[in-house]
Design an enzyme around this catalytic site. Structure first.
Site, mmCIF file in Angstrom:
data_model
loop_
_atom_site.group_PDB
_atom_site.id
_atom_site.type_symbol
_atom_site.label_atom_id
_atom_site.label_comp_id
_atom_site.label_asym_id
_atom_site.label_seq_id
_atom_site.Cartn_x
_atom_site.Cartn_y
_atom_site.Cartn_z
ATOM 1 N N THR A 133 -31.583 -2.870 8.567
ATOM 2 C CA THR A 133 -30.458 -3.541 7.894
ATOM 3 C C THR A 133 -29.600 -4.358 8.861
ATOM 4 O O THR A 133 -28.511 -4.794 8.496
ATOM 5 C CB THR A 133 -29.562 -2.495 7.192
ATOM 6 O OG1 THR A 133 -29.038 -1.589 8.184
ATOM 7 C CG2 THR A 133 -30.347 -1.706 6.153
ATOM 8 N N GLU A 167 -23.086 3.575 0.560
ATOM 9 C CA GLU A 167 -23.423 2.278 1.154
ATOM 10 C C GLU A 167 -22.289 1.277 0.940
ATOM 11 O O GLU A 167 -22.022 0.430 1.801
ATOM 12 C CB GLU A 167 -24.740 1.767 0.552
ATOM 13 C CG GLU A 167 -25.935 2.603 0.976
ATOM 14 C CD GLU A 167 -27.220 2.227 0.253
ATOM 15 O OE1 GLU A 167 -28.240 1.985 0.928
ATOM 16 O OE2 GLU A 167 -27.211 2.177 -0.997
ATOM 17 N N CYS A 207 0.839 -1.198 0.000
ATOM 18 C CA CYS A 207 0.000 0.000 0.000
ATOM 19 C C CYS A 207 0.873 1.247 0.000
ATOM 20 O O CYS A 207 1.191 1.805 1.050
ATOM 21 C CB CYS A 207 -0.934 -0.011 1.216
ATOM 22 S SG CYS A 207 -2.177 1.287 1.181
ATOM 23 N N THR A 251 -26.409 2.916 10.858
ATOM 24 C CA THR A 251 -27.480 2.677 9.893
ATOM 25 C C THR A 251 -28.221 3.980 9.649
ATOM 26 O O THR A 251 -28.283 4.850 10.525
ATOM 27 C CB THR A 251 -28.464 1.608 10.386
ATOM 28 O OG1 THR A 251 -29.470 1.404 9.389
ATOM 29 C CG2 THR A 251 -29.146 2.020 11.690
ATOM 30 N N TYR A 252 -28.742 4.108 8.438
ATOM 31 C CA TYR A 252 -29.580 5.259 8.079
ATOM 32 C C TYR A 252 -30.994 4.778 7.778
ATOM 33 O O TYR A 252 -31.812 5.513 7.235
ATOM 34 C CB TYR A 252 -28.976 5.977 6.874
ATOM 35 C CG TYR A 252 -27.539 6.405 7.120
ATOM 36 C CD1 TYR A 252 -27.256 7.582 7.811
ATOM 37 C CD2 TYR A 252 -26.468 5.612 6.701
ATOM 38 C CE1 TYR A 252 -25.944 7.967 8.063
ATOM 39 C CE2 TYR A 252 -25.161 5.983 6.951
ATOM 40 C CZ TYR A 252 -24.900 7.168 7.635
ATOM 41 O OH TYR A 252 -23.600 7.537 7.896
ATOM 42 N N ASN A 253 -31.236 3.483 8.135
ATOM 43 C CA ASN A 253 -32.547 2.866 7.901
ATOM 44 C C ASN A 253 -32.987 2.991 6.449
ATOM 45 O O ASN A 253 -34.151 3.240 6.147
ATOM 46 C CB ASN A 253 -33.605 3.478 8.835
ATOM 47 C CG ASN A 253 -33.288 3.219 10.293
ATOM 48 O OD1 ASN A 253 -33.023 2.091 10.681
ATOM 49 N ND2 ASN A 253 -33.275 4.273 11.101
#
Length: 554
Positions: free
Chosen positions: A460, A525, A204, A448-450
Site C-alpha cells: 500500500t 483502515e 472542538c 501497514t498490515y499489507n
C-alpha cells in the site's frame, strides 16, 4: 489527557461540570450534606497502582466509601455528589480493567436502587461514525489501554480509537506526555491553556473540555476559561500565530516571529518557549482533525456526554449519524468494485516506467492544488465554552491557490524540509521533541498490515504516499521528485472531499462525508487514513512556522 486519576472528578465538590443537555435537575443525590469524598479521591489514585493487591484494596475502599455515602444502614444520611457519580460512570464505560469496570457498574446500579438519580451516557461508544463493537473488543490491544489507564488515570476516546493501531498510539502518547508533562520551558497550566486556545479555533469542544480539566488540575485560574481576555498578555500575544497555524500557515513570516521574540517585544518570548508553544498549537490543531474526522463522542463525564434523564421509550430505526442506504446490496457491489479498481491502479503505477519532464511534474502539482473540491455544509454555532475562547472568529481556512487569484509562493520540499531543517531546529530548542515527532511521522508513514479491504499481501506504499503528498499539496508544499498525477489516479473524489475537509476545516466533517469514501474498507483502515491526514497536516504547519523561525535566527 489529565495525569491525575482524580482530576476534576471528586476532589472537593467544587467546579462541577454542568449537567447534560436537557437533563432534568434532581435533589435526590445533591443535598446540603453531600458525602465527604476525600477518602474516595485517595482510592481513585490507588486504582492506578501497578500492584494488583494495592488496586484490589483501593477498589474495596472506593466501594465502601460509596456505600457509606448511600447510607444503607443510616437512613437519611448524605448522598453521593454528582462528580462521584460521573466518575463512576466513566469507570463503568471505559476502564480497561474488568474488575474496576464491573464494580463501578455495580455501584451505580446499587445507587439507582436506593433512589439516587444516576447519570447515563448519551453515546454507546467512543465514535459516532464507528460501531462500538469495532473499538471495544477484548484482545492484544488491551495491554496498551491498561498501560494508559495506569499511567494517566483514564482511557479517553482518542486513545480507544487510536488503539486500533497500537504501534502509532504508543509513540503518540509518548509525544503528548512529553509536550504536556515533562520538563520544558513552559509551566504545565500554560501548556494546557495553549492547547485549549488552539482547539477552540476548530470549535472542538471535546479537546477544549479535556484540556480545560488538565489546566485546572495543573493549578490554572478558572477565570481564564471564561475568555482569553482574562489570560496573561503573553499568552494572548499568540493570537495571530495561533489562527495562522490553524487556518493558513503559509502566511507565517519572519515578522510574526520577530514580534514575539526580538528584544523590546512586550512581553517577550524566548525561542525555546516559542518552539514549545508552536508545537503545542500545531499538535492541538491536528488532533482536532482526528477528533472530528473519527466523529468522537464527548467523554461520558463531559458536558454533552451524559444525562440524568430516563431513556426515551421510542427508539429510531436508524442512527441519524449513519443513514441507511436504500439498496444495501448495491452499495456492497459498488464498494467491492471500487476496491478492485483501486488495486489495479496501484499495480499499474508501481509498474509504470514512463518518466515525466520537470515542467510536466510542476503542471500536475498546480492542477492538483487548484482543483475545486467542495466541502461539507457549515455546522451550527459551537457551544459557548468554545466561542468565548475564540477571537477573530471570521478568520477561517482559504484555499492555498484559489482559482483566478494570485497564490502564495509554493514551498519546495528541497528548500525546506522536516528531515534536513525542521527536525534539528526543534531538537536544538526543545530537546528530544524533534526525535519524538520524527518517530511519530515515521511510524504513521510506514504503518501497514499489507492488506486492503478484503485483500491480503498488498503493497500500500503508493496509496499512503499519495495521501501524505496530497495533504502537503493542499498546504502548498511540493516535492520535485513526486508525480502528482498519482494523486488523481489513486484518490477518488469522495476521499479527496473527506481529506480536504478534515485537514483544512475539520469542524465541517460529517458522518455523510466519512461514510462516502472507501465504502468497502474496514473502519480501522479509515482510522489509518485519519492518522496520515493528522500527521501530514501537523508536519506541513510546522514546516512553515519553523522556516520563519529559521529566517529570524539567521
Amino acid at each position: 489527557m489529565a495525569s491525575n486519576p482524580a482530576a476534576g472528578c471528586l476532589a472537593n465538590g467544587e467546579n462541577k461540570p454542568g449537567r447534560g443537555s436537557g437533563s432534568g435537575c434532581s435533589s435526590r443525590h445533591r443535598t446540603e450534606s453531600e458525602c465527604d469524598v476525600a477518602p474516595t479521591v485517595k482510592s481513585l489514585a490507588r486504582l492506578c497502582s501497578r500492584d494488583e493487591d494495592e488496586r484490589a484494596a483501593a477498589l474495596e475502599e472506593l466501594s465502601q466509601g460509596v456505600l457509606l455515602c448511600l447510607g444503607l444502614d443510616q437512613p437519611g444520611s448524605a448522598r453521593l455528589s454528582e462528580l462521584t457519580l460521573l466518575h463512576l460512570l466513566r469507570l463503568s464505560r471505559s476502564c480497561p480493567l474488568q474488575e474496576v469496570r464491573g464494580r463501578a457498574t455495580e455501584l451505580l446500579r446499587t445507587a439507582q436502587e436506593q433512589g439516587v438519580e444516576v447519570p447515563r451516557a448519551l453515546a454507546s461508544g467512543p465514535s459516532a461514525f464507528i460501531p462500538a463493537k469495532e473499538i471495544l473488543k477484548e484482545g492484544p490491544d488491551q495491554d496498551i489501554l491498561i498501560e494508559s489507564f495506569l499511567s494517566m488515570g483514564r482511557v479517553d476516546h482518542i486513545t480507544m480509537v487510536m488503539a486500533l493501531h497500537p504501534a502509532y498510539l504508543s509513540c503518540f502518547l509518548r509525544t503528548q506526555h512529553a509536550l504536556l508533562e515533562m520538563d520544558g520551558p513552559l509551566p504545565r497550566h500554560w501548556r494546557h491553556y495553549i492547547v485549549v486556545m488552539a482547539a477552540a479555533r476548530h470549535h472542538c469542544s471535546y479537546t477544549v473540555q479535556q484540556h480545560s480539566a488538565g489546566f485546572l488540575e495543573a493549578g490554572g485560574e478558572e477565570s481564564w476559561l471564561s475568555g482569553v481576555q482574562h489570560a496573561p498578555t503573553k499568552l494572548r500575544s499568540l493570537k495571530t500565530l495561533n489562527k495562522l497555524l490553524a487556518h493558513r500557515p503559509w502566511l507565517i513570516t519572519q515578522k510574526h516571529v520577530q514580534e514575539l521574540v526580538c528584544p523590546g517585544a512586550d512581553p517577550r518570548w524566548s525561542l525555546a518557549e516559542l518552539i514549545h508553544a508552536v508545537v503545542l498549537m500545531a499538535h492541538a490543531h491536528s488532533l482536532c482533525s482526528f477528533v472530528w474526522g473519527c466523529g468522537l463522542n464527548p467523554e461520558p463525564d463531559h458536558i454533552g456526554g451524559y444525562t440524568f434523564q430516563l431513556p426515551s421509550p421510542i427508539h429510531p430505526a436508524h442512527s441519524p449519524q449513519c443513514p441507511a442506504h436504500e439498496d444495501g446490496r448495491q452499495e456492497i457491489v459498488d464498494g467491492a468494485m471500487e476496491v478492485e479498481v483501486l488495486m489495479q491502479r496501484m499495480v499499474e503505477l508501481q509498474l509504470q516506467e514512463e518518466e515525466c519532464t520537470q515542467e510536466e511534474m510542476v503542471t500536475r502539482f498546480e492542477r492538483e492544488r487548484s482543483e475545486s473540491i467542495p466541502t461539507a455544509v457549515v455546522r451550527g454555532a459551537p457551544p459557548d465554552l468554545v466561542l468565548r475562547l475564540v477571537e477573530d472568529q471570521e478568520f477561517r481556512y482559504e484555499d492555498f491557490a484559489p482559482r483566478g487569484e494570485q497564490s502564495p509562493n509554493t514551498m519546495r520540499a528541497q528548500d525546506y524540509s522536516w528531515e534536513d531543517h525542521g527536525f534539528s531546529l526543534v531538537n536544538r530548542l526543545l530537546p528530544d521533541m524533534g526525535q519524538l515527532l520524527d518517530e511519530k511521522f515515521q511510524v504513521v508513514s510506514n504503518l501497514t498490515y499489507n492488506s486492503m479491504a478484503m485483500h491480503e499481501d498488498v503493497d500500500t506504499h503508493t496509496l499512503r504516499k499519495a495521501l501524505w503528498n496530497y495533504i502537503h499539496c493542499l498546504y502548498g508544499i511540493r516535492y520535485d521528485d513526486y508525480d502528482y498525477g498519482s494523486v488523481n489516479v489513486l484518490l477518488e473524489r469522495s476521499l479527496k472531499v473527506f481529506v480536504k475537509t478534515m485537514a483544512c476545516h475539520p469542524e465541517q466533517t460529517t458522518a455523510r462525508v466519512y461514510h462516502a469514501f472507501w465504502r468497502h474498507f474496514r473502519h480501522s483502515e479509515k482510522v489509518h487514513a485519519n492518522l496520515i491526514v493528522m500527521e501530514a497536516r501537523l508536519q506541513a504547519a510546522l514546516l512553515y512556522v519553523l522556516r520563519a523561525i529559521t529566517h529570524y535566527m539567521r
